[in-house]
Design an enzyme around this catalytic site. Structure first.
Site, mmCIF file in Angstrom:
data_model
loop_
_atom_site.group_PDB
_atom_site.id
_atom_site.type_symbol
_atom_site.label_atom_id
_atom_site.label_comp_id
_atom_site.label_asym_id
_atom_site.label_seq_id
_atom_site.Cartn_x
_atom_site.Cartn_y
_atom_site.Cartn_z
ATOM 1 N N ARG A 5 1.020 -1.180 -0.067
ATOM 2 C CA ARG A 5 0.092 0.173 0.028
ATOM 3 C C ARG A 5 0.951 1.076 -0.082
ATOM 4 O O ARG A 5 0.630 2.446 0.277
ATOM 5 C CB ARG A 5 -0.943 -0.083 1.086
ATOM 6 C CG ARG A 5 -2.159 -1.077 0.957
ATOM 7 C CD ARG A 5 -3.163 -0.927 2.109
ATOM 8 N NE ARG A 5 -4.202 -1.724 1.847
ATOM 9 C CZ ARG A 5 -4.475 -2.942 2.756
ATOM 10 N NH1 ARG A 5 -3.340 -3.068 3.725
ATOM 11 N NH2 ARG A 5 -5.427 -3.829 2.563
ATOM 12 N N LYS B 97 3.913 11.449 -11.367
ATOM 13 C CA LYS B 97 3.125 10.559 -12.290
ATOM 14 C C LYS B 97 3.792 9.480 -12.555
ATOM 15 O O LYS B 97 4.782 9.220 -12.949
ATOM 16 C CB LYS B 97 2.738 11.560 -13.590
ATOM 17 C CG LYS B 97 1.607 12.309 -13.553
ATOM 18 C CD LYS B 97 1.258 12.948 -14.976
ATOM 19 C CE LYS B 97 0.097 13.854 -14.913
ATOM 20 N NZ LYS B 97 -0.360 14.258 -16.324
ATOM 21 N N GLU C 108 11.173 17.454 -25.075
ATOM 22 C CA GLU C 108 10.615 17.766 -23.763
ATOM 23 C C GLU C 108 11.196 19.069 -23.428
ATOM 24 O O GLU C 108 10.395 19.836 -22.611
ATOM 25 C CB GLU C 108 10.732 16.757 -22.667
ATOM 26 C CG GLU C 108 9.803 15.353 -23.241
ATOM 27 C CD GLU C 108 8.379 15.359 -22.917
ATOM 28 O OE1 GLU C 108 7.845 16.596 -22.591
ATOM 29 O OE2 GLU C 108 7.589 14.468 -23.313
ATOM 30 N N LYS D 163 9.048 22.480 -14.782
ATOM 31 C CA LYS D 163 8.151 21.610 -14.234
ATOM 32 C C LYS D 163 7.777 21.431 -12.783
ATOM 33 O O LYS D 163 6.709 21.355 -12.314
ATOM 34 C CB LYS D 163 8.456 19.983 -14.735
ATOM 35 C CG LYS D 163 7.736 19.115 -14.200
ATOM 36 C CD LYS D 163 7.816 17.709 -14.920
ATOM 37 C CE LYS D 163 6.493 16.687 -14.853
ATOM 38 N NZ LYS D 163 6.794 15.245 -15.586
ATOM 39 N N GLU E 26 -3.347 17.813 -11.359
ATOM 40 C CA GLU E 26 -4.208 18.387 -12.699
ATOM 41 C C GLU E 26 -5.473 18.724 -12.199
ATOM 42 O O GLU E 26 -6.451 18.332 -12.913
ATOM 43 C CB GLU E 26 -3.977 17.380 -13.940
ATOM 44 C CG GLU E 26 -2.843 17.281 -14.470
ATOM 45 C CD GLU E 26 -2.835 16.381 -15.916
ATOM 46 O OE1 GLU E 26 -3.983 15.961 -16.195
ATOM 47 O OE2 GLU E 26 -1.818 16.180 -16.536
ATOM 48 N N ARG F 79 -1.345 21.930 -14.649
ATOM 49 C CA ARG F 79 -0.483 20.934 -15.008
ATOM 50 C C ARG F 79 -0.498 20.106 -16.281
ATOM 51 O O ARG F 79 0.289 19.791 -16.846
ATOM 52 C CB ARG F 79 -0.455 19.871 -13.944
ATOM 53 C CG ARG F 79 0.540 18.410 -14.273
ATOM 54 C CD ARG F 79 0.733 17.542 -12.674
ATOM 55 N NE ARG F 79 1.879 16.736 -13.070
ATOM 56 C CZ ARG F 79 2.253 15.816 -12.207
ATOM 57 N NH1 ARG F 79 2.214 16.079 -11.016
ATOM 58 N NH2 ARG F 79 3.181 15.171 -12.712
ATOM 59 N N ASN G 225 1.229 18.716 -21.113
ATOM 60 C CA ASN G 225 0.805 18.068 -22.048
ATOM 61 C C ASN G 225 0.957 18.500 -23.654
ATOM 62 O O ASN G 225 0.342 18.003 -24.612
ATOM 63 C CB ASN G 225 -0.648 17.331 -21.857
ATOM 64 C CG ASN G 225 -0.532 16.305 -20.674
ATOM 65 O OD1 ASN G 225 -0.087 15.337 -20.684
ATOM 66 N ND2 ASN G 225 -1.256 16.620 -19.653
ATOM 67 N N HIS H 25 1.171 16.207 -26.700
ATOM 68 C CA HIS H 25 0.973 15.100 -26.143
ATOM 69 C C HIS H 25 -0.244 14.072 -26.669
ATOM 70 O O HIS H 25 -0.367 13.075 -26.806
ATOM 71 C CB HIS H 25 1.168 14.677 -24.685
ATOM 72 C CG HIS H 25 2.661 14.839 -24.111
ATOM 73 N ND1 HIS H 25 3.401 15.909 -24.361
ATOM 74 C CD2 HIS H 25 3.346 14.075 -23.584
ATOM 75 C CE1 HIS H 25 4.381 15.954 -23.910
ATOM 76 N NE2 HIS H 25 4.603 14.816 -23.097
ATOM 77 N N HIS I 295 0.581 10.715 -28.333
ATOM 78 C CA HIS I 295 0.049 9.515 -27.641
ATOM 79 C C HIS I 295 -0.819 8.714 -28.842
ATOM 80 O O HIS I 295 -0.570 7.452 -28.775
ATOM 81 C CB HIS I 295 -0.803 9.636 -26.435
ATOM 82 C CG HIS I 295 -0.096 10.108 -25.267
ATOM 83 N ND1 HIS I 295 -0.538 10.534 -23.882
ATOM 84 C CD2 HIS I 295 1.413 9.983 -24.951
ATOM 85 C CE1 HIS I 295 0.478 10.622 -23.213
ATOM 86 N NE2 HIS I 295 1.635 10.506 -23.764
ATOM 87 N N HIS J 255 9.125 8.347 -27.840
ATOM 88 C CA HIS J 255 8.071 9.251 -27.001
ATOM 89 C C HIS J 255 8.357 10.516 -27.478
ATOM 90 O O HIS J 255 7.710 11.367 -28.042
ATOM 91 C CB HIS J 255 8.087 9.010 -25.878
ATOM 92 C CG HIS J 255 7.123 9.912 -24.947
ATOM 93 N ND1 HIS J 255 5.894 9.941 -25.269
ATOM 94 C CD2 HIS J 255 7.350 10.887 -24.219
ATOM 95 C CE1 HIS J 255 5.342 10.892 -24.427
ATOM 96 N NE2 HIS J 255 6.211 11.781 -23.865
#
Length: 377
Positions: free
Chosen positions: A129, A151, A193, A235, A245, A250, A254, A257, A261, A275
């Site tokens: 956990r 993330k 990036e 960042k 987000e 935030r 993207n 992106h 993606h 990527h």
């Protein structure tokens, strides 16, 4: 080792209250990693997780650093590649950790690029956990983007990063010296990036990159260090304002992106399109869409495309040899994006260089036009 030797790096803070942490950037950080990370660890035992590409290059150096600091460690080596971000590999890693009787005061150390960082962070979020983890990114893309912000996650057959959790690391150790072991293609992919941060809200940084971008890729130490530090600071600032987000800030990260993606999913994550390469194409498409909708000038889109092309990044769909793209399939992939709300795709658009903003009311016909024009180019 002298205390002075521990100070040969720059440090910046991700301000998240009790979940805050430091990012340490500099050459030689890996060789001092044990002593640098020891104060951030809850206990004295760590599990280093890496892949079979990174292990021969950097695992021994990290293990020596851990031993030098008196830390106990075990290493687990996974297969490299985007396919490692999967349910199967997550299960394999978690079961391996449980089999080694991991305890809650133990920590994971992610040694590798974005794939390892994302997978290890997710494993840290769910095993027992939740246990602590430290990011030791070894690619430019991971150092400036995926290692910072918490993330974590894996891919699904429905799309990229659709399963995961927000789980902040305890520390990020970015050794800019290890970037010398990367192929130029990997460096360029990571550079996409870097450029993204200038396009979001740092126009002066983008202008600096237009002059110094080649030096970043070619490995000029101070130039590369500045690029990594500035990117991490950009960042960290956004993450501190919008960790999950919830406000939209935030989501600006993207930029490019949503398109990227979709391109990656269509390629099946088979390595033909990295990527960062997909992000480069995606940022060009986002700039074109911004022009199409009247938010940006044609010359802004030209600056984006010209700079990315100048450093050797792909800027159009024709850059992927042998790939036959389908507009309907790309639109379908985009409709599965995590940021879709009420069936509408969220785009990050630009009001010029450094003026990124979110839009949830883009006419699908405009997106179709941009993709159709890109296929014809």
């Amino acid at each position: 080792m002298s205390d002075e030797g521990l100070l040969e790096h720059d440090s910046l803070r991700v301000e998240l209250g009790e979940r805050g942490y430091d990012i340490l950037v500099g050459e030689g950080v890996l060789a001092r990693a044990g002593r640098l990370m020891a104060p951030a660890l809850p206990g004295r035992r760590v599990f280093v997780v890496t892949d079979d590409t990174v292990a021969p290059l950097h695992l021994e150096a990290l293990e020596c650093a851990l031993a030098d600091a008196g830390l106990q460690y075990e290493a687990l080596v996974l297969s490299s590649g985007e396919q490692t971000k999967s349910f199967a590999q997550l299960e394999k890693l978690v079961e391996a950790l449980l089999g080694r009787r991991i305890e809650r005061r133990d920590a994971l150390v992610a040694l590798g690029g974005g794939v390892i960082g994302d997978l290890v962070g997710f494993a840290a979020a769910v095993v027992l956990r939740g246990v602590d983890y430290i990011q030791v990114p070894t690619t430019l893309l991971a150092q400036v983007d995926s290692s910072v912000g918490g993330k974590t996650g894996i891919n699904s057959r429905h799309g990229k990063n659709l399963v995961g959790a927000f789980h902040q690391p305890r520390q990020v150790l970015a050794d800019t010296g290890v970037l010398d072991t990367l192929a130029k293609r990997e460096l360029r992919a990571g550079y996409a990036e870097v450029a993204k941060y200038g396009l979001i809200d740092r126009p002066d940084f983008f202008a600096w990159l237009e002059t110094h971008g080649a030096d970043v890729i070619d490995g000029r130490p101070e130039t590369r260090r500045k690029a990594v530090l500035t990117s991490c600071a950009a960042k960290a600032d956004i993450v501190a304002r919008d960790e999950r987000e919830s406000t939209g800030a935030r989501a600006l990260l993207n930029l490019g992106h949503t398109f990227a993606h979709a391109l990656e999913a269509e390629c099946g994550y088979d390595g033909t399109l990295l990527h960062g390469e997909a992000v480069a194409i995606g940022m060009c498409l986002a700039a074109d869409l911004s022009v199409e909708l009247g938010y940006a000038a044609l010359e802004d889109a030209g600056r984006v495309r010209n700079h990315l092309a100048a450093v050797g990044l792909p800027t159009g769909l024709s850059a992927v040899p042998g790939r036959i793209w389908s507009v309907p399939r790309l639109l379908d992939h985009m409709s599965r994006d995590k940021k879709v709300q009420d069936g509408r795709i969220t785009f990050v658009l630009m009001q010029g260089i450094g003026g990124a903003f979110l839009s949830r009311d883009v006419d699908p016909r405009a997106v179709e036009t941009i993709l159709t024009d890109a296929l014809a180019a």
